[in-house]
Write an enzyme that holds these catalytic residues in place. Structure first.
Site, PDB file in Angstrom:
ATOM      1  N   PHE A   6       0.631   6.477  -6.913  1.00  0.00           N
ATOM      2  CA  PHE A   6       1.655   5.440  -6.802  1.00  0.00           C
ATOM      3  C   PHE A   6       2.525   5.355  -8.051  1.00  0.00           C
ATOM      4  CE2 PHE A   6      -2.305   3.655  -8.380  1.00  0.00           C
ATOM      5  CZ  PHE A   6      -1.897   3.130  -9.607  1.00  0.00           C
ATOM      6  N   GLY A   7       2.052   5.885  -9.180  1.00  0.00           N
ATOM      7  CA  GLY A   7       2.764   5.750 -10.444  1.00  0.00           C
ATOM      8  C   GLY A   7       1.856   5.180 -11.514  1.00  0.00           C
ATOM      9  N   GLU A   8       2.445   4.400 -12.433  1.00  0.00           N
ATOM     10  CA  GLU A   8       1.679   3.866 -13.560  1.00  0.00           C
ATOM     11  C   GLU A   8       1.717   2.342 -13.548  1.00  0.00           C
ATOM     12  OE1 GLU A   8       2.492   6.951 -17.146  1.00  0.00           O
ATOM     13  OE2 GLU A   8       4.281   5.993 -16.306  1.00  0.00           O
TER      14      GLU A   8
ATOM     15  N   GLN B 113      -3.229   4.398 -13.266  1.00  0.00           N
ATOM     16  CA  GLN B 113      -2.493   5.645 -13.022  1.00  0.00           C
ATOM     17  C   GLN B 113      -2.945   6.183 -11.675  1.00  0.00           C
ATOM     18  OE1 GLN B 113      -0.271   7.820 -15.024  1.00  0.00           O
ATOM     19  NE2 GLN B 113      -0.142   8.741 -12.992  1.00  0.00           N
TER      20      GLN B 113
ATOM     21  N   ASP C 128      -6.014  -0.104   2.230  1.00  0.00           N
ATOM     22  CA  ASP C 128      -6.572   0.608   1.068  1.00  0.00           C
ATOM     23  C   ASP C 128      -7.594  -0.271   0.352  1.00  0.00           C
ATOM     24  OD1 ASP C 128      -7.021   2.743  -0.588  1.00  0.00           O
ATOM     25  OD2 ASP C 128      -5.245   2.438  -1.835  1.00  0.00           O
TER      26      ASP C 128
END
Length: 372
Positions: free
Chosen positions: A30-32, A27, A149
């Site tokens: 970026f979303g799930e 989570q 990242d």
């Protein structure tokens, strides 16, 4: 506002219902991310739901960039994108279908493994982890892609012990500056604790060295089991970097004074470089200390690249890199940062070795000293 592309219906994508969701494993902004299995074959996959922040505007350009990059990159040490799936638009989802990226499933991420005190890496296994990580970086950089990242949570490891660089949501293509015109990439990338000094000082014409700095942070973390520099703000992070890697000056980093932020910020002066001294309580192998030291070089132009790092004596001295499969076979549960208890501040944060002969109050570092 991010550019968008109207592709929400994705007519050539299969429906995600061909997969059965088993568990949520990630989570973030970026979303799930879900663990799932193919209903017919039983194959395990990871489903990454594309976050549609401004649904009215179509498909996010950041997700398109990630898809394009993942379709380009095919390598054993880079996560594999299988396909893109969708859900049907219906009244239940405001007539807006969702998009999912479907990946080969990896059982663990490195942050999850390091948070588990029962997981013990031998020196040979750490060598194998770093060799695969640097192989992945060498490949993406050769293909003119920056990850942007690098952190332990974005390093996946399969049950067979194969490392995969993952989460290319911030990745982008790079090029050498043309006609003396510097690139102007955003410097608002890389999770703060892994962010290199050039980005913290505002550099926008950067390249592969930003990922190698993150690689150095991750390598040290293989022994310390926690991120080695846990800043609260960008200035705080630069302070921690200065305390570990020495004061940032034009003597060690030519032309660093060109950065406007370098002139504005009050950074620690008179700090000696002590990467090896601070880490030797955890890292006993001299070759490992030397490689970490070369990865955590302040000046990006002098920082070791992935090719030279892979040729470092660390990988070519006894004990040689060894397979992770046997060690991982003793752990039946998947380990992900999302599912793990916090290992960050406090957690398993390594303490300053007691015999450093340092008086934090005298050096005014009490507030900042979150390195070890």
């Amino acid at each position: 506002m991010a550019k968008q592309y109207d592709m929400v219906e994705c007519p050539f994508c299969d429906e995600v219902s061909k997969y059965e969701k088993l568990a949520k494993i990630g989570q973030g902004t970026f979303g799930e991310v879900f663990k799932a299995k193919h209903r017919q074959t039983g194959k395990k996959v990871a489903l990454k739901k594309v976050l549609m922040e401004n649904e009215k505007e179509g498909f996010p350009i950041t997700a398109l960039r990630e898809i394009k990059i993942l379709q380009l990159l095919k390598h054993e040490n880079v996560v594999n994108l299988i396909e893109i799936c969708r859900t049907k638009a219906s009244p239940y989802n405001r007539c807006k279908g969702s998009i999912y990226l479907v990946f080969d499933f990896c059982e663990h991420d490195l942050a999850g493994l390091l948070s588990n005190t029962h997981v013990k890496f031998t020196l040979s296994e750490i060598k194998k982890v770093m060799q695969m990580l640097l192989n992945g970086l060498y490949y993406i950089h050769r293909n003119k892609i920056l990850h942007r990242d690098m952190k332990a949570a974005n390093v996946l490891i399969t049950r067979d012990g194969v490392l995969k660089l993952a989460d290319f949501g911030l990745a982008r293509a790079f090029s050498l500056a043309k006609n003396s015109q510097p690139n102007r990439y955003t410097n608002r990338v890389v999770t703060l604790w892994y962010r290199p000094p050039e980005l913290l000082l505002g550099e926008r014409d950067y390249g592969p060295p930003i990922d190698l700095w993150g690689g150095g942070c991750i390598m040290a973390e293989m022994w310390t089991r926690s991120p080695i520099m846990q800043g609260n703000t960008e200035q705080h992070q630069l302070t921690l970097i200065s305390q570990l890697c020495g004061s940032i000056t034009p003597e060690v980093w030519p032309n660093v004074d060109k950065y406007e932020l370098y002139q504005k910020l009050e950074l620690p002066k008179g700090q000696k470089r002590k990467v090896k001294d601070r880490l030797k309580a955890y890292v006993k192998d001299p070759y490992a200390l030397d490689l970490i030291d070369k990865l955590l070089v302040l000046d990006p132009a002098q920082r070791i690249d992935s090719d030279d790092a892979l040729n470092h004596d660390f990988f070519w001295s006894d004990p040689m890199p060894s397979d992770l499969k046997n060690m991982l076979s003793t752990h039946n549960q998947s380990m992900f940062e999302y599912l793990a208890p916090p290992r960050r501040r406090g957690g398993h944060m390594p303490q300053q070795p007691a015999n450093q002969g340092r008086n934090p109050a005298a050096t005014n570092q009490t507030e900042f000293d979150r390195v070890f």
